[in-house]
Scaffold this motif. Sequence first.
Motif, PDB file in Angstrom:
ATOM      1  N   CYS A  91       0.856  -1.189   0.000  1.00 30.79           N
ATOM      2  CA  CYS A  91       0.000   0.000   0.000  1.00 30.79           C
ATOM      3  C   CYS A  91       0.892   1.240   0.000  1.00 30.79           C
ATOM      4  O   CYS A  91       1.622   1.506   0.972  1.00 30.79           O
ATOM      5  CB  CYS A  91      -0.915   0.009   1.227  1.00 30.79           C
ATOM      6  SG  CYS A  91      -1.819   1.558   1.440  1.00 30.79           S
ATOM      7  N   ALA A  92       0.835   2.012  -1.067  1.00 31.26           N
ATOM      8  CA  ALA A  92       1.690   3.188  -1.204  1.00 31.26           C
ATOM      9  C   ALA A  92       1.298   4.299  -0.233  1.00 31.26           C
ATOM     10  O   ALA A  92       2.157   5.053   0.239  1.00 31.26           O
ATOM     11  CB  ALA A  92       1.617   3.707  -2.642  1.00 31.26           C
ATOM     12  N   VAL A  93      -0.001   4.408   0.088  1.00 30.54           N
ATOM     13  CA  VAL A  93      -0.463   5.452   1.005  1.00 30.54           C
ATOM     14  C   VAL A  93       0.059   5.184   2.415  1.00 30.54           C
ATOM     15  O   VAL A  93       0.592   6.091   3.086  1.00 30.54           O
ATOM     16  CB  VAL A  93      -2.001   5.539   0.992  1.00 30.54           C
ATOM     17  CG1 VAL A  93      -2.486   6.503   2.073  1.00 30.54           C
ATOM     18  CG2 VAL A  93      -2.494   5.981  -0.371  1.00 30.54           C
ATOM     19  N   ARG A  94      -0.080   3.934   2.875  1.00 30.07           N
ATOM     20  CA  ARG A  94       0.375   3.603   4.222  1.00 30.07           C
ATOM     21  C   ARG A  94       1.903   3.724   4.314  1.00 30.07           C
ATOM     22  O   ARG A  94       2.440   4.183   5.327  1.00 30.07           O
ATOM     23  CB  ARG A  94      -0.086   2.204   4.617  1.00 30.07           C
ATOM     24  CG  ARG A  94       0.038   1.939   6.114  1.00 30.07           C
ATOM     25  CD  ARG A  94      -0.621   0.640   6.532  1.00 30.07           C
ATOM     26  NE  ARG A  94       0.062  -0.519   5.989  1.00 30.07           N
ATOM     27  CZ  ARG A  94      -0.418  -1.273   4.985  1.00 30.07           C
ATOM     28  NH1 ARG A  94      -1.591  -0.976   4.458  1.00 30.07           N
ATOM     29  NH2 ARG A  94       0.251  -2.314   4.540  1.00 30.07           N
ATOM     30  N   ALA A  95       2.581   3.328   3.244  1.00 25.03           N
ATOM     31  CA  ALA A  95       4.044   3.437   3.227  1.00 25.03           C
ATOM     32  C   ALA A  95       4.479   4.903   3.315  1.00 25.03           C
ATOM     33  O   ALA A  95       5.474   5.224   3.983  1.00 25.03           O
ATOM     34  CB  ALA A  95       4.601   2.796   1.953  1.00 25.03           C
ATOM     35  N   ALA A  96       3.745   5.789   2.653  1.00 21.95           N
ATOM     36  CA  ALA A  96       4.075   7.214   2.704  1.00 21.95           C
ATOM     37  C   ALA A  96       3.868   7.781   4.102  1.00 21.95           C
ATOM     38  O   ALA A  96       4.644   8.628   4.558  1.00 21.95           O
ATOM     39  CB  ALA A  96       3.215   7.972   1.690  1.00 21.95           C
ATOM     40  N   MET A  97       2.835   7.304   4.806  1.00 24.66           N
ATOM     41  CA  MET A  97       2.613   7.776   6.176  1.00 24.66           C
ATOM     42  C   MET A  97       3.696   7.249   7.108  1.00 24.66           C
ATOM     43  O   MET A  97       4.192   7.967   7.979  1.00 24.66           O
ATOM     44  CB  MET A  97       1.218   7.329   6.655  1.00 24.66           C
ATOM     45  CG  MET A  97       0.082   8.165   6.086  1.00 24.66           C
ATOM     46  SD  MET A  97      -1.506   7.875   6.923  1.00 24.66           S
ATOM     47  CE  MET A  97      -1.904   6.234   6.311  1.00 24.66           C
ATOM     48  N   LEU A 143       3.728  11.469   4.028  1.00 27.52           N
ATOM     49  CA  LEU A 143       2.328  11.886   4.131  1.00 27.52           C
ATOM     50  C   LEU A 143       1.953  12.045   5.596  1.00 27.52           C
ATOM     51  O   LEU A 143       2.158  11.133   6.400  1.00 27.52           O
ATOM     52  CB  LEU A 143       1.415  10.845   3.462  1.00 27.52           C
ATOM     53  CG  LEU A 143      -0.096  11.079   3.574  1.00 27.52           C
ATOM     54  CD1 LEU A 143      -0.504  12.386   2.906  1.00 27.52           C
ATOM     55  CD2 LEU A 143      -0.864   9.905   2.943  1.00 27.52           C
ATOM     56  N   ASP A 144       1.409  13.199   5.933  1.00 28.47           N
ATOM     57  CA  ASP A 144       0.986  13.479   7.305  1.00 28.47           C
ATOM     58  C   ASP A 144      -0.295  12.713   7.615  1.00 28.47           C
ATOM     59  O   ASP A 144      -1.261  12.755   6.856  1.00 28.47           O
ATOM     60  CB  ASP A 144       0.759  14.992   7.450  1.00 28.47           C
ATOM     61  CG  ASP A 144       0.436  15.384   8.870  1.00 28.47           C
ATOM     62  OD1 ASP A 144       0.704  14.571   9.772  1.00 28.47           O
ATOM     63  OD2 ASP A 144      -0.081  16.490   9.080  1.00 28.47           O
ATOM     64  N   GLU A 145      -0.304  12.027   8.747  1.00 28.39           N
ATOM     65  CA  GLU A 145      -1.486  11.245   9.125  1.00 28.39           C
ATOM     66  C   GLU A 145      -2.698  12.148   9.339  1.00 28.39           C
ATOM     67  O   GLU A 145      -3.827  11.766   9.051  1.00 28.39           O
ATOM     68  CB  GLU A 145      -1.195  10.447  10.391  1.00 28.39           C
ATOM     69  CG  GLU A 145      -2.302   9.459  10.746  1.00 28.39           C
ATOM     70  CD  GLU A 145      -1.929   8.545  11.894  1.00 28.39           C
ATOM     71  OE1 GLU A 145      -2.817   7.801  12.365  1.00 28.39           O
ATOM     72  OE2 GLU A 145      -0.755   8.569  12.323  1.00 28.39           O
ATOM     73  N   ASP A 157      -6.285  11.519   7.557  1.00 29.46           N
ATOM     74  CA  ASP A 157      -7.514  11.387   8.342  1.00 29.46           C
ATOM     75  C   ASP A 157      -8.565  12.397   7.885  1.00 29.46           C
ATOM     76  O   ASP A 157      -9.762  12.073   7.809  1.00 29.46           O
ATOM     77  CB  ASP A 157      -7.218  11.585   9.829  1.00 29.46           C
ATOM     78  CG  ASP A 157      -6.451  10.422  10.431  1.00 29.46           C
ATOM     79  OD1 ASP A 157      -6.420   9.347   9.808  1.00 29.46           O
ATOM     80  OD2 ASP A 157      -5.865  10.597  11.526  1.00 29.46           O
ATOM     81  N   ASN A 158      -8.140  13.617   7.579  1.00 25.67           N
ATOM     82  CA  ASN A 158      -9.089  14.631   7.116  1.00 25.67           C
ATOM     83  C   ASN A 158      -9.616  14.295   5.735  1.00 25.67           C
ATOM     84  O   ASN A 158     -10.788  14.539   5.423  1.00 25.67           O
ATOM     85  CB  ASN A 158      -8.427  16.017   7.101  1.00 25.67           C
ATOM     86  CG  ASN A 158      -9.455  17.141   7.064  1.00 25.67           C
ATOM     87  OD1 ASN A 158     -10.507  17.068   7.693  1.00 25.67           O
ATOM     88  ND2 ASN A 158      -9.171  18.190   6.303  1.00 25.67           N
ATOM     89  N   TYR A 159      -8.776  13.706   4.902  1.00 23.51           N
ATOM     90  CA  TYR A 159      -9.204  13.239   3.572  1.00 23.51           C
ATOM     91  C   TYR A 159     -10.331  12.219   3.708  1.00 23.51           C
ATOM     92  O   TYR A 159     -11.370  12.314   3.040  1.00 23.51           O
ATOM     93  CB  TYR A 159      -8.004  12.647   2.850  1.00 23.51           C
ATOM     94  CG  TYR A 159      -8.330  11.810   1.626  1.00 23.51           C
ATOM     95  CD1 TYR A 159      -8.734  12.392   0.429  1.00 23.51           C
ATOM     96  CD2 TYR A 159      -8.233  10.415   1.671  1.00 23.51           C
ATOM     97  CE1 TYR A 159      -9.019  11.622  -0.687  1.00 23.51           C
ATOM     98  CE2 TYR A 159      -8.511   9.639   0.563  1.00 23.51           C
ATOM     99  CZ  TYR A 159      -8.909  10.252  -0.614  1.00 23.51           C
ATOM    100  OH  TYR A 159      -9.202   9.478  -1.715  1.00 23.51           O
TER     101      TYR A 159
END
Length: 346
Positions: A286-292, A297-299, A303-305
Amino acid sequence: MNTTFSLADLGWQPFFQQQLDLAEWDSAMPVRIAAQHKSRLIVYGESGQYALDTPPSLGTVTVGDWLLLNESMQINRLLERKSAFARRSPGSKVAEQLIAANVDTAFVVCALNEDFNLNRIERYLALVHDAGAEPVVVLTKMDLIDHADELREQVQRLDNQLCIEMVNGREATSAEVLLPWCEAGQTIVLLGSSGAGKSTLTNSLLGESIQLTSEIREEDGKGRHTTTSRALLPLKSGAMIIDTPGMRELQLAVGSDAIENTFADISDLALQCRFADCCHDQEPDCAVRAAMESGILDERRYDNYLKLKREQIRNEATLAEKHKAEKALGKFYKRTQSVSRENKGH
């Protein structure tokens, strides 16, 4: 205040001109809504300012809309909007509330004091993207803090292409950084929460105190809500500006594209996930989780997304149900009237 304008002064553009048929080119008078007062409209046109009654057939209009008047100074029709700002009505009422129309640039105003809030800025950016206008984040009250540059950098990290300016709304020279967006024929709307400094900023751009302002409360650093209605005001530069009341509640009534455009970095990351339907939870690669996890990527932002996506889906479904019910009710009325006419004929 001068109330005689050319159409170009008022923001008339080819987009509106192309909507007129040949007969309207010769006889119709374009006017722009400057203010609303219950069933009355204040409009600006080439021959001056007028107060008009709002016919029931006109439908919902807002400040910034263009209308066509006939030779008797009656409203013929509403022109298609180039851009429109709308939110879901506050409270439990299921309806859209128009904020402004035919705007070129939206100044998203946020104070740099204790009221600074990245989540709220993202919410307003989604509103602007949905409307089809250019967003400019205006950070006010820079004179009240000593770490303004740090907060500005936090906003810039939301989107490296985002235009951001910092001002002290009480100094006219400070607001001059906004003049590139205030050229003749342009329309600007100010958006932001109560006490963000919109009315003070409007007065600085106008060069005179037309909008009422309130002082900052010392106990929490917040201003009090002063603007109670929207109005189209002319700037000396030739632009038009719309100050809006502070919105204590901004329920989005936007499409999914507006959310994706506001969070383009997350949307781009999601395309790199192994699975197209990745929920960014426990799925492998998962690229999104890896970025966090790596800090890219700011958590908080993610979360706001998710929060705005859920809100958008919920409000879109609710409004769709309302429109469906209204359409069914309209058909019922037509059938009833048809049956009534037939019975009278017999």
